[in-house]
Design a protein around this motif. Structure first.
Motif, PDB file in Angstrom:
ATOM      1  N   ARG A 461       0.833  -1.221   0.000  1.00  0.00           N
ATOM      2  CA  ARG A 461       0.000   0.000   0.000  1.00  0.00           C
ATOM      3  C   ARG A 461       0.862   1.263   0.000  1.00  0.00           C
ATOM      4  NH1 ARG A 461      -5.523   1.475   0.543  1.00  0.00           N
ATOM      5  NH2 ARG A 461      -5.500   3.639  -0.138  1.00  0.00           N
ATOM      6  N   GLN A 462       1.979   1.225   0.735  1.00  0.00           N
ATOM      7  CA  GLN A 462       2.875   2.384   0.755  1.00  0.00           C
ATOM      8  C   GLN A 462       3.423   2.675  -0.642  1.00  0.00           C
ATOM      9  OE1 GLN A 462       5.769   1.330   3.734  1.00  0.00           O
ATOM     10  NE2 GLN A 462       4.359   1.714   5.433  1.00  0.00           N
ATOM     11  N   LEU A 463       3.809   1.606  -1.354  1.00  0.00           N
ATOM     12  CA  LEU A 463       4.295   1.767  -2.727  1.00  0.00           C
ATOM     13  C   LEU A 463       3.184   2.308  -3.625  1.00  0.00           C
ATOM     14  CD1 LEU A 463       6.478  -1.408  -3.349  1.00  0.00           C
ATOM     15  CD2 LEU A 463       7.190   0.936  -3.793  1.00  0.00           C
ATOM     16  N   PHE A 464       1.993   1.776  -3.439  1.00  0.00           N
ATOM     17  CA  PHE A 464       0.836   2.196  -4.235  1.00  0.00           C
ATOM     18  C   PHE A 464       0.584   3.689  -4.057  1.00  0.00           C
ATOM     19  CE2 PHE A 464      -3.740   2.986  -4.636  1.00  0.00           C
ATOM     20  CZ  PHE A 464      -4.009   2.436  -5.882  1.00  0.00           C
ATOM     21  N   GLU A 465       0.634   4.154  -2.809  1.00  0.00           N
ATOM     22  CA  GLU A 465       0.366   5.568  -2.521  1.00  0.00           C
ATOM     23  C   GLU A 465       1.461   6.474  -3.070  1.00  0.00           C
ATOM     24  OE1 GLU A 465      -2.315   6.847  -1.454  1.00  0.00           O
ATOM     25  OE2 GLU A 465      -3.349   5.014  -0.891  1.00  0.00           O
ATOM     26  N   SER A 466       2.692   5.946  -3.147  1.00  0.00           N
ATOM     27  CA  SER A 466       3.822   6.771  -3.599  1.00  0.00           C
ATOM     28  C   SER A 466       3.891   6.922  -5.111  1.00  0.00           C
ATOM     29  CB  SER A 466       5.143   6.174  -3.087  1.00  0.00           C
ATOM     30  OG  SER A 466       5.420   4.941  -3.739  1.00  0.00           O
ATOM     31  N   MET A 467       3.086   6.119  -5.837  1.00  0.00           N
ATOM     32  CA  MET A 467       3.139   6.179  -7.306  1.00  0.00           C
ATOM     33  C   MET A 467       2.420   7.421  -7.836  1.00  0.00           C
ATOM     34  SD  MET A 467       2.561   2.217  -8.469  1.00  0.00           S
ATOM     35  CE  MET A 467       2.575   2.624 -10.228  1.00  0.00           C
ATOM     36  N   PRO A 468       3.115   8.260  -8.603  1.00  0.00           N
ATOM     37  CA  PRO A 468       2.458   9.460  -9.147  1.00  0.00           C
ATOM     38  C   PRO A 468       1.415   9.131 -10.212  1.00  0.00           C
ATOM     39  CG  PRO A 468       4.685   9.235 -10.033  1.00  0.00           C
ATOM     40  CD  PRO A 468       4.530   8.175  -8.989  1.00  0.00           C
ATOM     41  N   GLN A 469       1.650   8.031 -10.943  1.00  0.00           N
ATOM     42  CA  GLN A 469       0.697   7.597 -11.970  1.00  0.00           C
ATOM     43  C   GLN A 469       0.358   6.123 -11.767  1.00  0.00           C
ATOM     44  OE1 GLN A 469       2.848   8.799 -15.611  1.00  0.00           O
ATOM     45  NE2 GLN A 469       1.083  10.083 -16.073  1.00  0.00           N
ATOM     46  N   LYS A 470      -0.906   5.787 -11.957  1.00  0.00           N
ATOM     47  CA  LYS A 470      -1.356   4.407 -11.799  1.00  0.00           C
ATOM     48  C   LYS A 470      -2.203   4.028 -13.002  1.00  0.00           C
ATOM     49  CE  LYS A 470      -1.772   5.156  -6.793  1.00  0.00           C
ATOM     50  NZ  LYS A 470      -1.604   6.621  -6.783  1.00  0.00           N
ATOM     51  N   ASN A 471      -1.991   2.829 -13.506  1.00  0.00           N
ATOM     52  CA  ASN A 471      -2.867   2.353 -14.578  1.00  0.00           C
ATOM     53  C   ASN A 471      -3.830   1.310 -14.009  1.00  0.00           C
ATOM     54  OD1 ASN A 471      -1.363   0.006 -14.297  1.00  0.00           O
ATOM     55  ND2 ASN A 471      -0.275   0.230 -16.240  1.00  0.00           N
ATOM     56  N   GLU A 472      -4.639   0.759 -14.876  1.00  0.00           N
ATOM     57  CA  GLU A 472      -5.656  -0.218 -14.435  1.00  0.00           C
ATOM     58  C   GLU A 472      -5.026  -1.416 -13.738  1.00  0.00           C
ATOM     59  OE1 GLU A 472      -7.239  -4.090 -15.932  1.00  0.00           O
ATOM     60  OE2 GLU A 472      -7.052  -2.678 -17.584  1.00  0.00           O
ATOM     61  N   VAL A 473      -3.875  -1.883 -14.252  1.00  0.00           N
ATOM     62  CA  VAL A 473      -3.209  -3.055 -13.664  1.00  0.00           C
ATOM     63  C   VAL A 473      -2.720  -2.739 -12.250  1.00  0.00           C
ATOM     64  CG1 VAL A 473      -1.369  -4.750 -13.988  1.00  0.00           C
ATOM     65  CG2 VAL A 473      -2.523  -3.800 -15.977  1.00  0.00           C
ATOM     66  N   THR A 474      -2.253  -1.509 -12.019  1.00  0.00           N
ATOM     67  CA  THR A 474      -1.797  -1.099 -10.687  1.00  0.00           C
ATOM     68  C   THR A 474      -2.935  -1.192  -9.679  1.00  0.00           C
ATOM     69  OG1 THR A 474      -0.352   0.495 -11.818  1.00  0.00           O
ATOM     70  CG2 THR A 474      -0.549   0.681  -9.430  1.00  0.00           C
ATOM     71  N   TRP A 475      -4.076  -0.622 -10.044  1.00  0.00           N
ATOM     72  CA  TRP A 475      -5.253  -0.682  -9.156  1.00  0.00           C
ATOM     73  C   TRP A 475      -5.670  -2.134  -8.920  1.00  0.00           C
ATOM     74  CZ3 TRP A 475      -7.533   3.428  -6.681  1.00  0.00           C
ATOM     75  CH2 TRP A 475      -7.170   4.712  -7.101  1.00  0.00           C
ATOM     76  N   ASN A 476      -5.666  -2.934  -9.986  1.00  0.00           N
ATOM     77  CA  ASN A 476      -6.056  -4.345  -9.850  1.00  0.00           C
ATOM     78  C   ASN A 476      -5.151  -5.083  -8.864  1.00  0.00           C
ATOM     79  OD1 ASN A 476      -7.966  -3.817 -11.782  1.00  0.00           O
ATOM     80  ND2 ASN A 476      -6.981  -4.980 -13.414  1.00  0.00           N
TER      81      ASN A 476
END
Length: 778
Positions: A461-476
């Protein structure tokens, strides 16, 4: 004879022997040290790839000027010797009276891009700024191109954004660079800025550069608009543009239009043929692809490595093993198998066909193992579940001094996730930071997936929050991660946050959300999500979505509702759906409905031993031992074998695997001694062995002994005696954790005051203070 005479003579030289004769005359007339003549001779020697001659010529010049240095730096780089270019640049900076100019920096930065070392690239970038060329347009274009080639797209974009002036060449460089690192949306956005007038004027090169991004995203409508724009501006007839459009229509599935464009080309070259051959292949029209390949050969022309790569059925390999073997044979006879792109494509197809021995043989026999070939082999092992071999090959690659790229890292992180190798995953994370790959969205997404599947959901989750851009695969990846950890509410919060972010969910997104509902008992929410998928987004459910809905209802005890859902399905229910119902019958001990589900499964998937085991266990829990024995006998008569349970634990970065009753471990004596002590303490605390699913024809005491030595218990005990008190213990079980081990682990976590994380075939269990995170709902 004047130096003008020799300059004219050098211009007309058509072979290396001519240059040798001219050089001899220069020596004879004492003009070999004339800086203008020496520079022209150097330039011509590079044209004929005679780099060794250039060395001796350079050292014979007493006072080389900056122009000669620039010719040398560019020449060595263009002839595949970037390190020589960088060494010459270093030599230049040490000389008094000579200073690099903007051309010097542009050429040496280009060499650094070919060399592939990010540290060298950053050093040159710093030198350019110090020497006052940080805002130079020519140097800036070279820096943007270099950072893209080194997979540092964040730096490339920063350089571009900070340049005070921009021209068409620079904008074309960033568009093609963004395509190279798969930032397709960004490249299209830059293109649209140019078209709208918000930037320099675009040209035919701009359109050609952006077409691959449009093709990869399969934005057919946008591609057609770009084609209309090209027609309007008069460069639609450019063969490079037509070739790009052929690839676009092919990748969008409109191979008929691609073929029409191909036939409209007046003088077709090999590149256009290659594009059409590849277009037919990627659309599964293998016969047309082979026919076109033969047509080119029949015209007396030669094919190149790109022709072969386009012909190899990488996109649709299944059913084409014979064709692949034939192409392989043709490549061996024609000598093209030595081309790395050809051998890599063949390796990829063999891997996808699970012909791993053929793939590895081809890989081992390759004279030149490029990064792409290492990536293909590592990805092949990972995709076929041979994760340990993938990791071993990655380590071999490291020892061969081949520097990984984001593709390598993504594959190896996937292997770590499958294997649950957290320590190796963390090491790879360190490598990602060292190589500055964090900005690559695919690498960051793979890291999130790895941490989630290795039990570290907080790090994910920490990595997820630190990402400036997210695509559909990231959310999945993040939603799925919460699901397998049983954090249903967090998964759904993230799911609705994704919907509000404007990113369109896919079937995988909905499946991840439904899975989270299943493992958290969220029946109403699951029903709403399924309805949303079908009615709001118009997505047709796959068998996995139906199975998830049956699982949601079944786990919650709504077995009749689950059965009615199956009966209302618009498609014929398959093994996943009936399997979900049978699993629910096991949880709730419903023999009659279990019998219905099992009969369907025995007909639909008679070779799956798991269904026989489940039904046998259902009978056993009701003490209907004759029926349990009959089911097992049926499986035995069909020569079906139960997958043996095994459990993995990492201690000190070393994996240890245990099977039930295993005594092969070097510390086996200590493990069983500690297990006896622990079992005694557990019984004092009220633990009772769950023996309902054990074989009925053995004594109760023997049943307890059989349960006592299950692989997960042995792994946990080994973890207890091998780690410091208070250390978290993580284990991975290849099958679903049994009721007895689940109960025992709760007691062990209470007695030893340890946090124990168990990943089984279905989900994660976090045990602490005698309680499991699943709430006994699994």
């Amino acid at each position: 004879m004047s130096h003008y005479f020799f300059l004219n003579l050098l211009n007309k030289a058509t072979s290396l022997s001519h240059l040798t004769q001219i050089h001899a005359q220069l020596l004879l007339h004492g003009l070999h040290t004339d800086i203008a003549v020496a520079t022209k001779l150097t330039h011509k020697l590079f044209d004929f790839s005679s780099t060794s001659r250039v060395h001796s010529l350079f050292f014979s010049i007493p006072k080389p000027d900056i122009f000669l240095f620039n010719v040398l730096i560019k020449g060595f780089s263009d002839n595949g010797s970037p390190l020589q270019s960088i060494s010459l640049f270093t030599h230049l900076r040490r000389r008094r009276g000579l200073h690099p100019d903007n051309f010097t920096y542009a050429f040496v930065i280009s060499a650094a891009a070919s060399f592939g070392d990010a540290k060298v690239g950053l050093l040159l970038h710093g030198n350019a700024i110090v020497d006052g060329f940080g805002s130079d347009l020519y140097v800036g274009s070279a820096l943007v191109d270099m950072h893209f080639k080194l997979f540092r797209e964040d730096w490339a974009q920063k350089v571009f954004d900070r340049l005070p002036h921009r021209d068409t060449v620079l904008c074309n460089t960033i568009i093609s660079g963004l395509v190279r690192v798969c930032c397709y949306e960004d490249s299209i956005r830059r293109f649209k800025d140019m078209v709208s007038g918000n930037g320099p004027r675009f040209d035919a090169t701009t359109v050609i550069a952006v077409l691959p991004a449009v093709a990869e995203l399969q934005k057919l409508r946008l591609g057609m608009e770009i084609q209309c724009l090209a027609i309007k501006l008069g460069f639609h007839s450019h063969i490079s543009l037509l070739t790009g459009l052929i690839s676009l229509y092919s990748k969008c599935g409109n191979v008929e239009t691609a073929n029409l464009l191909f036939r409209d080309i007046g003088r077709k070259d090999l590149i256009s043929y290659n594009a059409m051959i590849s277009g037919f292949t990627c659309n599964g029209e293998i016969e047309s692809s082979v026919r076109l390949f033969r047509e080119w050969l029949g015209s007396g022309e030669k094919v190149n490595s790109s022709s072969i790569v386009g012909l190899i059925p990488v996109y649709s390999p299944f059913g084409h093993l014979l064709l692949t073997n034939c192409i392989h044979g043709f490549c061996v006879k024609s000598g093209t198998v030595s081309h790395s792109s050809v051998s890599t494509a063949l390796t990829t197809v063999y891997c996808r066909l699970n012909e791993m021995e053929s793939a590895r043989q081809l890989f081992d026999e390759s004279s030149e193992k490029t990064l792409a070939s290492w990536n293909a082999m590592i990805a092949g092992y990972t995709q076929n579940g041979l994760t340990e071999t993938a990791i071993s090959l990655f380590q071999e690659m490291q020892m061969s001094n081949v520097s990984p790229n984001p593709v390598t890292v993504t594959s190896i992180l996937s292997a770590c996730a499958q294997l649950g190798a957290l320590s190796l995953g963390k090491w790879v994370h360190g490598l990602v930071e060292n190589k500055s790959f964090e900005s690559n969205i695919y690498v960051s997404t793979a890291l999130i997936d790895m941490y989630a599947k290795c039990g570290s959901i907080l790090e994910a989750r920490q990595l997820f929050e630190s990402m400036p851009q997210k695509n559909e695969v990231t959310w999945n990846a993040m939603i799925s991660g919460y699901g397998v950890h049983g954090h249903g509410q967090e998964a759904l919060e993230l799911f609705y946050e994704m919907l509000n972010s404007g990113i369109r969910p896919s079937r995988v997104t909905f499946l991840s959300a439904l899975y989270a509902c299943s493992h958290a008992g969220l029946v109403r929410e699951g029903d709403e999500i399924f309805h949303c998928m079908v009615h709001d987004y118009g997505l047709e459910p796959l068998p996995e979505h139906y199975a998830c809905m049956v699982d949601i209802l079944g786990r919650a005890g709504k077995l009749q509702d689950a059965l009615q859902f199956i009966k209302r399905m618009p498609v014929e229910p398959g093994p996943p759906v009936w399997g979900a119902l049978l699993g629910a019958c096991m949880i709730h001990k419903d023999t009659s409905l279990g019998r219905v589900a099992s009969q369907m499964l025995f007909e639909l998937d008679p070779q799956n031993m798991g269904y026989y085991v489940l039904m046998s266990n259902i009978y056993s829990t009701e003490r209907n031992y004759p029926q349990a024995a009959l089911v097992r006998q049926t499986a035995k008569s069909r020569n079906l074998i139960k997958t043996p349970g095994c459990t993995l634990i990492e201690v000190g970065q070393v994996p240890h695997v245990f099977t039930s009753g295993d005594r092969s471990h070097p510390q086996s004596k200590a493990i069983y001694s500690e297990l006896d002590n622990l079992t005694a303490k557990m019984k004092e605390a009220g633990f009772q062995t769950e023996t309902d699913t054990a074989l009925h024809d053995v004594e109760e005491e023997e049943k307890e002994l059989m349960m006592k030595v299950h692989s997960e218990k042995l792994a946990i005990v080994f973890g207890l005696i091998s780690t410091e008190p208070g250390t978290e213990i993580r284990i991975i079980k290849n099958l679903r954790v049994c009721l007895d081990c689940h109960t025992a682990t709760k007691f062990i976590s209470k007695i030893t005051e340890r946090v124990i994380v168990v990943r089984d075939a279905k989900r994660f269990h976090h045990f602490k203070d005698g309680v499991c995170s699943c709430g006994d709902y699994w």
